[in-house]
Design an enzyme around this catalytic site. Structure first.
Site, PDB file in Angstrom:
ATOM      1  N   HIS A  67      27.917  36.840  35.539  1.00  0.00           N
ATOM      2  CA  HIS A  67      27.219  36.938  36.819  1.00  0.00           C
ATOM      3  C   HIS A  67      26.239  38.105  36.876  1.00  0.00           C
ATOM      4  CE1 HIS A  67      30.908  34.696  38.621  1.00  0.00           C
ATOM      5  NE2 HIS A  67      30.026  33.861  38.106  1.00  0.00           N
ATOM      6  N   GLN A  77      33.366  37.886  34.802  1.00  0.00           N
ATOM      7  CA  GLN A  77      32.716  37.467  36.045  1.00  0.00           C
ATOM      8  C   GLN A  77      32.315  38.667  36.890  1.00  0.00           C
ATOM      9  OE1 GLN A  77      36.283  34.831  36.845  1.00  0.00           O
ATOM     10  NE2 GLN A  77      34.692  33.481  37.637  1.00  0.00           N
ATOM     11  N   ASP A  98      30.440  45.023  37.339  1.00  0.00           N
ATOM     12  CA  ASP A  98      30.642  46.468  37.415  1.00  0.00           C
ATOM     13  C   ASP A  98      30.450  47.220  36.108  1.00  0.00           C
ATOM     14  OD1 ASP A  98      33.066  45.909  35.998  1.00  0.00           O
ATOM     15  OD2 ASP A  98      34.152  45.669  37.902  1.00  0.00           O
ATOM     16  N   LEU A 139      47.620  43.453  36.541  1.00  0.00           N
ATOM     17  CA  LEU A 139      46.956  43.491  35.240  1.00  0.00           C
ATOM     18  C   LEU A 139      47.331  44.724  34.435  1.00  0.00           C
ATOM     19  CD1 LEU A 139      44.890  41.567  33.863  1.00  0.00           C
ATOM     20  CD2 LEU A 139      45.296  41.090  36.256  1.00  0.00           C
TER      21      LEU A 139
END
Length: 297
Positions: free
Chosen positions: A135, A117, A120, A278
């Protein structure tokens, strides 16, 4: 009717708490065929903030909507001034250990695909192949009139030339590459047109209030159908663009595993939510899988 972005949701009180055991993620990856769906949370260690969660940018920043961008020249000036400044920082971001772990999982044949999503490009920079940018990407620009595409670096050069001396200090940078500037700081920032037809330029990303291209959605649905399980990394799943794939996987009986510090809108469909950062979680997973150096630069 003008739509506004879905900025928040209220977690159900009976949601199970998150776990700190990444074991189920290890087991899923060991079986192979895992489809990764990543969100802004995987890029926070690269210096790009999350939308939600503690310190999320939505606490101070409302993202630009497609309707405002296309209808209001002042909104476009404000967006491009902020985005131009934000690009200087955003464009220098580098992959972190989370991105590198995902790339290593792919190299070892444990993944069936990666959907992100994020806009970058950090998954690709880390070495992941065939990434579906749900996106879009900030490194491309599209003309809304003639459809011509151009590199973001080319637009950055043109905006530099048109706005010599534009050096405001931003209060922060957001996950969409938008910098926090006041209207006074934006001033009379000059927006440049398409070099082909003189039309309005827009980053090749899906704004809030804009639909993800149907062919891209169908491609992602096919990836879900082909996957053995779905692993969500760093997404609150607040917006339907990502949540629909979680629902699809769950309805098909495919395990959904989530790694996210905070509760997500997809938790009711997941077999587990690992409530760890993460980088920490994926480092532990890589170690258990025997993938040495997976998160090293």
């Amino acid at each position: 009717m003008r739509m506004r972005p879905t900025l928040s949701w209220t977690p159900a009180e009976d949601l199970p708490p998150g776990s700190t055991d990444p074991g189920p993620v290890v087991d899923a990856l060991s079986a192979g065929g895992v489809l990764v769906l990543s969100g802004a949370g995987i890029s926070t260690e690269s210096g790009i903030p999350d939308y939600r969660g503690a310190g999320g940018s939505l606490s101070r920043h409302t993202p630009m909507t497609y309707q405002d961008f296309t209808a209001d020249a002042r909104a476009r000036r404000r967006y491009w001034a902020r985005s131009h400044l934000g690009w200087r920082t955003f464009g220098r971001a580098r992959p972190n250990r989370g991105h590198r772990a995902v790339a290593a999982f792919g190299r070892h044949g444990l993944l069936s695909g990666v959907i992100t999503q994020n806009v970058d490009g950090l998954h690709q920079a880390a070495g992941s192949e065939g990434v579906v940018e749900l996106h879009g990407s900030l490194d491309r620009v599209v003309c809304l009139s003639c459809g011509a595409f151009s590199p973001r670096r080319e637009l950055a050069r043109r905006l530099e030339e048109a706005n010599a001396g534009f050096e405001p200090v931003a209060a922060g940078i957001n996950p969409d590459g938008d910098a926090d500037l006041t209207d006074e700081q934006v001033g009379d920032f000059h927006v440049v047109p398409c070099t082909v037809c003189g039309g309005i330029l827009k980053p090749d990303v899906v704004f809030f209030g804009e639909a993800v291209p149907p062919r891209r959605v169908e491609h992602c649905r096919e990836l879900v159908r082909e996957a053995t399980s779905l692993l969500v990394l760093g997404s609150s799943l607040t917006v339907m663009s990502g949540l629909r794939f979680v629902r699809q996987a769950a309805q098909a009986g495919k395990p959904v595993l989530i790694v996210n510090l905070d509760p997500t809108r997809g938790d009711p469909h997941a077999v587990t939510r690992v409530a760890l950062p993460l980088g920490t979680a994926l480092t532990a997973v890589a170690a258990r899988l025997g993938i040495p150096g997976a998160t090293q630069a």
